[in-house]
Write an enzyme that holds these catalytic residues in place. Structure first.
Site, PDB file in Angstrom:
ATOM      1  N   ARG A  55     -78.283 -44.594   3.568  1.00  0.00           N
ATOM      2  CA  ARG A  55     -76.898 -43.777   3.918  1.00  0.00           C
ATOM      3  C   ARG A  55     -76.114 -43.935   2.719  1.00  0.00           C
ATOM      4  O   ARG A  55     -75.308 -43.077   2.290  1.00  0.00           O
ATOM      5  CB  ARG A  55     -76.192 -44.468   5.027  1.00  0.00           C
ATOM      6  CG  ARG A  55     -74.681 -44.067   5.125  1.00  0.00           C
ATOM      7  CD  ARG A  55     -73.884 -44.135   6.478  1.00  0.00           C
ATOM      8  NE  ARG A  55     -74.441 -45.265   7.135  1.00  0.00           N
ATOM      9  CZ  ARG A  55     -74.011 -46.758   6.721  1.00  0.00           C
ATOM     10  NH1 ARG A  55     -73.182 -46.775   5.922  1.00  0.00           N
ATOM     11  NH2 ARG A  55     -74.247 -47.765   7.677  1.00  0.00           N
ATOM     12  N   TYR A 107     -62.547 -19.434   5.389  1.00  0.00           N
ATOM     13  CA  TYR A 107     -63.532 -19.436   6.082  1.00  0.00           C
ATOM     14  C   TYR A 107     -63.163 -19.899   7.541  1.00  0.00           C
ATOM     15  O   TYR A 107     -62.433 -20.542   7.774  1.00  0.00           O
ATOM     16  CB  TYR A 107     -64.638 -20.557   5.594  1.00  0.00           C
ATOM     17  CG  TYR A 107     -65.905 -20.558   6.449  1.00  0.00           C
ATOM     18  CD1 TYR A 107     -66.754 -19.902   6.733  1.00  0.00           C
ATOM     19  CD2 TYR A 107     -65.983 -22.039   7.155  1.00  0.00           C
ATOM     20  CE1 TYR A 107     -67.798 -19.897   7.288  1.00  0.00           C
ATOM     21  CE2 TYR A 107     -67.161 -22.430   8.025  1.00  0.00           C
ATOM     22  CZ  TYR A 107     -67.901 -21.290   7.950  1.00  0.00           C
ATOM     23  OH  TYR A 107     -69.122 -21.622   9.040  1.00  0.00           O
ATOM     24  N   ASP A 184     -62.768 -23.926  -2.630  1.00  0.00           N
ATOM     25  CA  ASP A 184     -64.086 -23.291  -2.264  1.00  0.00           C
ATOM     26  C   ASP A 184     -64.656 -22.478  -2.861  1.00  0.00           C
ATOM     27  O   ASP A 184     -64.330 -21.056  -2.805  1.00  0.00           O
ATOM     28  CB  ASP A 184     -63.788 -23.141  -0.810  1.00  0.00           C
ATOM     29  CG  ASP A 184     -65.113 -22.925   0.058  1.00  0.00           C
ATOM     30  OD1 ASP A 184     -66.263 -22.574  -0.415  1.00  0.00           O
ATOM     31  OD2 ASP A 184     -64.992 -22.924   1.268  1.00  0.00           O
ATOM     32  N   LYS A 209     -75.353 -21.880   1.585  1.00  0.00           N
ATOM     33  CA  LYS A 209     -75.239 -20.350   1.351  1.00  0.00           C
ATOM     34  C   LYS A 209     -75.947 -20.425  -0.093  1.00  0.00           C
ATOM     35  O   LYS A 209     -77.228 -20.474  -0.316  1.00  0.00           O
ATOM     36  CB  LYS A 209     -73.812 -19.816   0.970  1.00  0.00           C
ATOM     37  CG  LYS A 209     -72.885 -20.334   2.541  1.00  0.00           C
ATOM     38  CD  LYS A 209     -73.431 -19.872   3.701  1.00  0.00           C
ATOM     39  CE  LYS A 209     -72.857 -20.691   4.757  1.00  0.00           C
ATOM     40  NZ  LYS A 209     -71.180 -20.774   4.875  1.00  0.00           N
TER      41      LYS A 209
END
Ligand SMILES: *Cc1c(COP(=O)(O)O)cnc(C)c1O
Length: 398
Positions: A55, A107, A184, A209
């Protein structure tokens, strides 16, 4: 010498070689996938290598982060389990009672986080339609962050990042309050634009994406040049645990290696499709940053590599929601689906799909009408894609 530290290498060279060392024990040219959750120690608290627990850090994630940092011209990158996890982590890093200012048509999931989650931990958001014009008037004493998506989704208006950064720098000079600028950059990918170069403090991507580009990984990443922000975000990532798996990190890294080829091809086809649509009767309005008629085309020319418009187009069709439904059900190569940025072309109706959660009045104020169609242009042959759009338009306007 590492490839990423050589400034004169071009984007494609960095995409292929950054964070891609030859394996020192086997000579493998492609890195192995490191699935181990834990790493051996020689004495208590003395790990054999640099890893302890997956992690906290993992070789595949590290290598992917090195590659993204090189492509975004950043000192650091941090990979997360999704683009949304990157948004959540950045907003969680703010003190309670912070105010943030967001561009208007962001978004849908970002809008949902700002309005329905951020408020539950004491962060309030204001949405501003045109940041370049109205940002200054919206700044409050407790404003800590500006969130900018350019091009916006789905109407593809482009914001001048350096202009926003200058407004925030002037505010800091006057008041001593530093307001972070987060961009973004999902829609353009680091191939077309590098927001940090234009004055952003943090750049975020939905890796889902363009960066992964093959519609088979959900992942996110953020990048920054600030030591202080990096430390804060790295601490939070480990504390919250919003990490991607080694396998997804490996896949996304493989996808990233062809980013320049994919984005260039998608943008070339999108330009031709946008030009066709803008000359067609039956089409009301075309939003595409690569068109000379785009209202921010001047900004595109200095902010985007080679003035490229990217792979995303939206347009309004005559005949309302019904025509939009017929058009989007008539394409044969463009698959009717949400998401974007993959090798395969996609089509959707934002008003009832990706942006269905935004109230109608607010949606329409941002140009998201029932007759708006959004295309994600893939990398199939340009002529085949163009022919598909032509035949769907003929069906929808018949
Ligand atoms: C998809 C997307 C996100 C969210 O990313 P996920 O990986 O789906 O969580 C954020 N911003 C933009 C612009 C997106 O397209």
């Amino acid at each position: 010498m590492t490839i990423e530290s050589v400034p004169q290498f071009g984007f494609g060279t960095k995409a292929i070689h950054s964070g891609a060392p030859i394996d020192s024990t086997t000579g493998a040219v492609i890195e192995p996938i490191s699935l181990s959750t834990t790493f051996a120690q020689s004495e208590p608290a003395k790990p054999l290598g640099i890893y302890e627990y997956s992690r906290s850090s993992n070789p595949n994630r590290d290598n992917f982060e090195i590659a993204v940092a090189a492509l975004e011209r950043a000192k650091y990158a941090i990979a997360l389990g999704s683009g949304s996890a990157a948004t959540a982590l950045i907003i969680q890093s703010l003190p309670i009672n912070s105010h943030i200012i967001s561009g208007g048509d962001v978004y849908g999931g970002t809008h949902r986080y700002f309005t329905k989650v951020a408020n539950t931990h004491g962060v309030e958001a204001t949405f501003v339609g045109d940041l370049a014009a109205d940002l200054e008037a919206s700044i409050r004493d407790n404003t800590k962050l500006v969130w900018l998506e350019t091009p916006s989704n789905p109407t593809l208006s482009v914001t001048d990042i350096s202009k926003i950064s200058q407004i925030l720098a002037a505010h800091e000079q006057k008041t001593g309050n530093k307001i972070l600028l987060v961009v973004d950059n999902t829609f353009l990918s680091p191939y077309i634009s590098n927001p940090l170069v234009h004055g952003a403090d943090v750049v975020v991507h939905s890796v889902t994406k363009y960066i992964n580009g093959h519609s088979d990984v959900v992942m996110g990443v953020l990048a920054t040049n600030s030591d202080e922000l990096h430390e804060k975000f790295r601490f939070l990532q480990n504390a919250i645990g919003s990490i991607p798996s080694p396998f997804d990190s490996w896949l996304a890294h493989r996808g990233l290696k062809t980013l320049h080829l994919r984005v260039r091809q998608a943008a070339t086809s999108a330009q031709k499709i946008a030009e066709f649509l803008s000359k067609s009767s039956g089409v009301v309005k075309v939003n595409y940053p690569g068109l000379k008629s785009h209202k921010n085309h001047e900004v595109v020319l200095h902010q985007h590599r080679d003035g490229l418009g990217g792979g995303m187009i939206s347009f309004r069709i005559e005949g309302g929601a019904k025509a939009a439904a017929v058009f989007t059900s008539s394409t044969k190569l463009f698959t009717l689906a949400e998401s974007l940025g993959g090798i395969e072309s996609l089509i959707e109706v934002p008003a009832i799909m990706t942006h269905g959660g935004i109230p109608k009045a607010e949606r329409e104020a941002n140009g998201v009408y029932d007759d708006l169609i959004r295309l994600s242009v893939g990398i199939e042959e340009t002529d085949d894609l163009l022919a598909d759009i032509q035949q769907a338009l003929a069906v929808a306007t018949a």
